[in-house]
Design an enzyme around this catalytic site. Structure first.
Site, PDB file in Angstrom:
ATOM      1  CG  ASP A 294      -3.454-112.157 -99.382  1.00  0.00           C
ATOM      2  OD1 ASP A 294      -3.468-112.589-100.435  1.00  0.00           O
ATOM      3  OD2 ASP A 294      -3.473-111.184 -98.898  1.00  0.00           O
TER       4      ASP A 294
HETATM    5  C1  GLC Z   1      -2.387-108.327-100.743  1.00  0.00           C
HETATM    6  C2  GLC Z   1      -1.987-109.463-101.660  1.00  0.00           C
HETATM    7  C3  GLC Z   1      -0.816-110.248-100.792  1.00  0.00           C
HETATM    8  C4  GLC Z   1       0.066-109.005-100.375  1.00  0.00           C
HETATM    9  C5  GLC Z   1      -0.918-108.770 -99.078  1.00  0.00           C
HETATM   10  C6  GLC Z   1      -0.224-107.659 -98.134  1.00  0.00           C
HETATM   11  O1  GLC Z   1      -3.835-108.447-100.878  1.00  0.00           O
HETATM   12  O2  GLC Z   1      -2.956-110.572-101.919  1.00  0.00           O
HETATM   13  O3  GLC Z   1       0.068-110.784-102.131  1.00  0.00           O
HETATM   14  O4  GLC Z   1       1.214-109.593 -99.835  1.00  0.00           O
HETATM   15  O5  GLC Z   1      -2.331-108.090 -99.590  1.00  0.00           O
HETATM   16  O6  GLC Z   1      -0.119-106.316 -98.998  1.00  0.00           O
END
Ligand code: GLC
Length: 755
Positions: A294
């Site tokens: 993430d």
């Molecule tokens: C965010 C979220 C994740 C998302 C990623 C990219 O922090 O936790 O669900 O897909 O970053 O945007």
């Protein structure tokens, strides 16, 4: 002579560079593997590590923005083949430009994969995922994801960071809006439908995109409902509650990617959790796709106190099976040196790169890196009327009728004096919900616009704003309003009206990531507004717009009609109007328990019996001295403009761990309607305690007045079994209860014994 020599050299170089191209696609998995291997052999260690690196583009920042120093090399790194993927770049022409940097400038011309959060629609926004889950309509949910993929791929994208399949039982957590609620069985079915919708039948087609099961794992169990907070749940919960939707996404929908989560799992951050990613996901479950971290979840292991520094992050995450690094810059800075130092084997890098390349081949990116970059398609498909129609259908099916005393609903458009009160009634933005990403702000059909389109004559008074402060980001600067100056006008209007429709609830960006709430009532002064209007006119229809279950207990005790309208996306106003005026008979069922008070949270239907199940007449059982222990509305609850009767429950053990259950359902009302028939079971005595009931089947049916249908369910090993703490799947003999009904509390009960 010299010129001839250089010409020859250039000819050789060109021949060499073309030889780095991959053999043509002749189809089939073996061929895919050979194409991957052929390319992998040609790659330098630097180029391999490049594939494991994902940078954020320049549009939306969906996490803590990197320090400027890190961001300035992006273009150079892309040209050198040091970037395998971008996120938050969109638009056919923008993606084409970015892709060309990688394909034309880097030595091997390996195309990048472009990821984006396509969560509930892309430009045409469908209801938030929690609302879609309330439809229990798997076909409609799959279609909604299909349309999102069509629009996202038309904008050059080939990968979505969805579906979020995190189970959560805590409405304080803002991201409940993004999932399918509290139940594992329903969450797994919906997750599979969403993956199938995104990936379609042919991933190489230019209107399908790779899906991503996230956040692996346990993210929805954050303590106190605070996003990013500690998660500390036992292995029985992981195996029986948290894991199944992830496993189903692989087994039943062949999901191509996973995203690991910010939280620790048994004390180790998911991004560096070998047990989670190598033993379970890639080992036991045989996952062949790749895992992305993430946003900066790698770097955040330093804050967790698990990694010493960024180099240590890269070592831990790579060895644990986190294949691609989103915005930590750990791999691009340190992984080559770590391999050279022997701290990370090159075979670990090779495995990650194989997985990434394989998905790119399956997407057809090597056959045509610009397959998704067609400006003409973009113009033709974005906001296509068919997409708008599907969004309206999905929105209507997502609405839940919570209360309807004296059949106040459906309203008749019969000239009665209608008052509409509440700032959300005219709001064209909040109904889009959070995680709207490519969606354009203020593009929802407001409720007032829906009434106008339907030809309803009404008077409107705002009553009160929701918030003060900036109407968009940073939401943190917004505070709930305390200004009650609009009450007077609202009360005056209510006094002289026959019916008052009040549209109250949450700001569209007060749920979603990083939007946890400690209170679950109507925000700001809305509760006071509701009570003030009630004092002068009790004939109120309350429409709640929210990204989560709200503790609307006072409303349930006083207001005759209540509708949960979530955040329904682009077609909000038409959907709510058509339900209130009976054009569509509401069929939604809540996928998450509504609490009476935030003090009850986490609250969910499939709890364990405990040693003191109660209620008993003495005090020694799980209850509150100052609040009921019962929910306001139980999981699976939702009313209709008609009524349904359940009868003739029949349970038959067929041997070989198979049980057949049937029930008759009759429409006993005066209008046609849809009903979600729900099947639950309870394994009464087992080697690991089992919940008092668990959803193991459902069917959404339509019935004309006085029509009845016999609904049949087959319960098999998958439904009867459970995991013990070591992850072993068990089916045990003994007594079971079986329940069938209209929600998790109103049920016919039967039993059987598994021999
Ligand atoms: C965010 C979220 C994740 C998302 C990623 C990219 O922090 O936790 O669900 O897909 O970053 O945007």
């Amino acid at each position: 002579m010299k010129i001839l020599k250089y010409t020859m050299l250039i000819m050789i170089m060109m021949a060499l560079s073309w030889s780095c191209q991959v053999p043509n696609d002749t189809g089939g998995s073996a061929d895919l593997d050979s194409r991957v291997e052929s390319l992998l052999k040609q790659m330098t260690l630097e180029e391999k590590v490049g594939q494991m690196n994902q940078y954020n583009g320049f549009y939306d920042v969906t996490g803590p923005a990197p320090s400027a120093g890190d961001a300035k090399n992006k273009y150079e790194h892309i040209k050198k083949g040091l970037v395998g993927s971008m996120l938050n770049v969109r638009g056919a022409s923008e993606v084409r430009k970015m892709q060309a940097l990688a394909v034309d400038s880097s030595r091997l011309g390996i195309p990048m994969i472009f990821g984006f959060d396509v969560i509930h629609g892309h430009k045409t926004l469908s209801p938030i995922p929690l609302a879609e889950a309330a439809s229990w309509d798997l076909e409609a949910i799959e279609k909604s994801a299909r349309i999102a993929a069509i629009e996202a791929s038309a904008e050059g994208l080939n990968w979505t960071f969805a579906p979020m399949v995190d189970i959560s039982r805590d409405a304080r957590w803002g991201r409940v809006m993004e999932g399918a609620g509290e139940d594992t069985y329903l969450g797994a079915k919906i997750g599979v439908a969403r993956v199938k919708g995104f990936q379609g039948d042919d991933l190489s087609a230019n209107n399908t995109i790779a899906a991503c099961a996230k956040h692996f794992a346990g993210y929805g169990f954050a303590e106190s409902g605070k996003d990013y907070n500690t998660v500390d749940v036992g292995s029985v919960s992981y195996y029986n509650v948290i894991f199944p939707p992830f496993k189903a996404a692989i087994d039943e929908a062949d999901v191509k990617t996973f995203m690991n989560s910010f939280n620790i799992v048994n004390g180790v951050p998911a991004t560096a959790n070998t047990y989670l990613q190598r033993e379970v996901l890639k080992g036991k479950w045989g996952f062949k796709g790749f895992v992305i971290s993430d946003w900066s979840s790698g770097r955040e292991m330093i804050d967790h106190g698990y990694a010493r520094d960024l180099e240590h992050v890269a070592e831990l995450a790579a060895n644990a099976g986190s294949d691609m690094d989103m915005e930590s810059y750990a791999y691009v800075k340190h992984l080559v040196d770590l391999v050279k130092a022997g701290k990370v084997k090159e075979s670990v890098v090779d495995d990650a790169v194989r997985r990434i390349l394989r998905v790119k081949f399956e997407l057809g990116l090597f056959d045509d890196p610009y397959r998704y970059c067609d400006e003409a398609r973009e113009k033709e498909l974005i906001y296509h009327p068919d997409h708008m129609a599907a969004a309206l259908d999905m929105a209507k099916k997502s609405i839940v009728l919570l209360k309807n005393e004296n059949k106040l609903l459906p309203l008749q458009n019969d000239g009665r004096k209608i008052a509409v009160i509440g700032s959300l009634a005219q709001d064209k933005d909040s109904p889009l919900g959070n995680w709207r990403m490519a969606g354009e702000d203020n593009t929802a059909v407001s409720f007032l616009e829906g009434l106008d389109a339907y030809g309803v004559d009404y008077k409107y008074a705002k009553g009160a704003e929701l918030i003060t402060g900036p109407t968009a980001f940073p939401v943190e600067l917004q505070v709930n309003t305390t200004d009650k100056s609009g009450f007077k006008e609202a009360i005056r209007l209510a006094k002289k009206s026959d019916v008052v429709i009040m549209v109250l609830g949450e700001h569209g960006l007060h749920s979603g990531e990083a939007r946890s709430r400690a209170h679950l009532g109507l925000p700001g002064v809305q509760q006071e507004l509701l009570e003030a209007v009630y004092k002068v006119n009790k004939n109120i229809v309350l429409v709640v717009m929210s990204g989560r279950p709200l503790a609307i207990t006072w409303a349930d005790e006083h207001i005759p009609a209540i509708v949960e309208a979530w955040q329904l996306g682009t077609q909000t106003g038409h959907a709510i109007t058509q339900v209130l005026y009976g054009e569509y008979n509401p069929s939604g069922k809540i996928p998450m328990t509504f609490p009476r008070h935030v003090g009850q949270v986490p609250i969910y239907y499939n709890q364990y019996r405990t040693g003191r199940p109660g209620p008993k007449n003495e005090v020694f059982w799980p209850h509150y001295m100052d609040e009921s222990e019962k929910p306001l509305y139980p999981f699976g609850y939702g009313l209709s403009y008609t009524t349904f009767a359940y009868s003739d429950l029949n349970v038959e053990v067929k041997g070989n761990n198979k049980v057949e259950v049937s029930v008759n359902v009759t429409n006993t009302g005066e209008v046609a309607g849809e009903e979600v028939v729900q099947l639950y079971i309870n394994d009464e005595v087992a080697s690991v305690v089992r919940p008092i009931k668990e959803l193991k089947g459902f069917e959404k049916i339509s019935l004309e007045p006085n029509e009845y249908k016999q609904i049949k369910f087959t319960i098999g090993e998958k439904e009867l079994g459970f995991y013990n703490g070591e992850g072993k799947f068990l089916i045990e003999q003994g007594a079971f209860k079986v329940f069938v009904g209209t929600n998790s509390e109103e049920l016919l009960e039967g039993e059987f014994v598994l021999e």
